[in-house]
Design a protein around this motif. Structure first.
Motif, mmCIF file in Angstrom:
data_model
loop_
_atom_site.group_PDB
_atom_site.id
_atom_site.type_symbol
_atom_site.label_atom_id
_atom_site.label_comp_id
_atom_site.label_asym_id
_atom_site.label_seq_id
_atom_site.Cartn_x
_atom_site.Cartn_y
_atom_site.Cartn_z
ATOM 1 N N ASN A 161 0.818 -1.213 0.000
ATOM 2 C CA ASN A 161 0.000 0.000 0.000
ATOM 3 C C ASN A 161 0.850 1.261 0.000
ATOM 4 O OD1 ASN A 161 -2.936 -0.558 -0.049
ATOM 5 N ND2 ASN A 161 -2.446 -1.865 1.689
ATOM 6 N N GLU B 151 -1.213 -12.057 1.636
ATOM 7 C CA GLU B 151 -2.536 -11.460 1.491
ATOM 8 C C GLU B 151 -2.512 -10.005 1.945
ATOM 9 O OE1 GLU B 151 -5.515 -13.794 3.390
ATOM 10 O OE2 GLU B 151 -5.037 -15.619 2.246
ATOM 11 N N ILE B 152 -3.141 -9.137 1.125
ATOM 12 C CA ILE B 152 -3.197 -7.707 1.440
ATOM 13 C C ILE B 152 -4.613 -7.197 1.183
ATOM 14 C CG2 ILE B 152 -0.772 -7.295 0.866
ATOM 15 C CD1 ILE B 152 -1.808 -6.119 -1.807
ATOM 16 N N THR B 153 -4.896 -6.041 1.722
ATOM 17 C CA THR B 153 -6.134 -5.336 1.382
ATOM 18 C C THR B 153 -5.764 -3.954 0.881
ATOM 19 O OG1 THR B 153 -6.392 -4.472 3.631
ATOM 20 C CG2 THR B 153 -7.478 -6.571 3.123
ATOM 21 N N ASN C 200 -7.708 -0.220 -1.091
ATOM 22 C CA ASN C 200 -8.965 0.460 -1.385
ATOM 23 C C ASN C 200 -9.271 0.324 -2.874
ATOM 24 O OD1 ASN C 200 -10.830 2.661 -2.126
ATOM 25 N ND2 ASN C 200 -10.643 3.206 0.041
#
Length: 325
Positions: free
Chosen positions: A232, A254-256, A258
């Motif tokens: 990010n 694993e990432i999140t 927007n």
């Protein structure tokens, strides 16, 4: 022959039988072999199986024997091992039967390797044995990420976090060779200073606020291999419409992020891994033309390979760790 294997859940230096080459195969007496972070993960993948699996994906040596019908090389020719098997021509993704040298296919941490002659190439003319045995996996991964997938162009600005690794070191040199501006980062100020020999234009620290520090830069492309810890932050400094290429994940897989910001920004996310034989041959011509070499950290004899693994696990290296036979 001596070989470094995973067997019964442990690393072991053992004696293995030497096999005779069959039709289309060559037996290569290895001179050197490079370590990769992939080697650290093989033990967990293999588990406690009783069969010995020889580790190692990179290597260079001389042709010692050839099977019937094997005609690409003469006895005594100096060659490198192509770490990517069964991927001949450049394509959007590897074929189904693609595999990497070094488990399950027997690897290069041994005195000799038996391999199909299709996956052996000449040693680049400007490299010594230590360099030749340490570059292929890293350089090929970097070449595909930078050129085939990333399409870097002269005058563009590339940001690649995590200086010091083998792939990163090659990407920096190759990007500079085609006239790109290169920015990189490190957790360690001293490592960043030592890495200036690679020729990058600007270095920043990992724990800095990248968005603030790089506010004056227009970053066209990011090449990411760290994963969750930096993804990010990397995305935040990428220009609108820019591209981010990822070839690895040394932290979280694993990432999140927007999604709305992503599609409003018109960003492009591209995956990459290893490369084809066609790209490896392009790579060899490229590094010869531009006199690009792997940055070497430290070498160990095969009999001390445990120490090489310990050094790799410490993450204190700058460049490639290698073994010699």
């Amino acid at each position: 022959m001596k070989a470094y294997v995973v067997q019964n859940g442990t690393y072991q230096l053992v004696n293995m039988p030497e096999l005779e080459p069959k039709a289309g195969q060559v037996l290569v007496r290895l001179k050197s072999a490079g370590l990769n972070h992939r080697d650290l993960k093989i033990k967990d993948r293999v588990g406690s199986k009783p069969e010995p699996y020889i580790l190692g994906s990179d290597g260079a040596g001389v042709i010692e024997k050839a099977g019937e019908g094997s005609s690409r090389f003469k006895m005594g020719e100096e060659v490198i091992i192509n770490p990517g098997l069964n991927w001949y021509n450049n394509s959007e993704a590897p074929p189904k039967d693609f595999e990497i040298v070094g488990v399950p296919f027997n690897g290069t941490f041994a005195e000799k390797i038996l391999i199909k002659e299709d996956f052996v190439e000449r040693v680049p003319t400007h490299l010594n044995w230590e360099e030749a045995g340490s570059f292929a996996l890293s350089a090929l991964t970097g070449y595909r990420a930078l050129f085939t997938q990333g399409q870097i162009k002269e005058g563009e600005t590339l940001f690649i976090p995590g200086v010091g690794g083998g792939v990163t070191s090659f990407i920096i040199q190759m990007a500079k060779a085609v006239g790109a501006k290169v920015i990189t980062s490190s957790r360690d100020y001293d490592k960043l200073k030592q890495a200036e020999q690679l020729g990058f234009d600007r270095g920043i620290l990992t724990d800095e606020d990248w968005k603030t520090v790089l506010a004056d830069e227009k970053i066209d492309m990011v090449i990411e291999s760290i994963g969750g810890a930096t993804f990010n932050k990397s995305l935040e400094v990428l220009k609108k419409g820019g591209r981010i290429v990822t070839f690895g994940s040394s932290t979280n897989d694993e990432i999140t992020f927007n999604l709305r910001s992503f599609f409003y920004g018109q960003y492009k996310l591209i995956g990459s891994t290893m490369g084809s034989r066609e790209e490896l041959r392009e790579l060899i011509d490229f590094i010869e033309k531009h006199n690009i070499k792997p940055l070497l950290d430290k070498g160990y004899p095969l009999t001390d390979i445990d120490k090489a693994f310990t050094h790799l696990e410490s993450q204190k290296q700058l460049g490639k760790i290698y073994i010699y036979m």
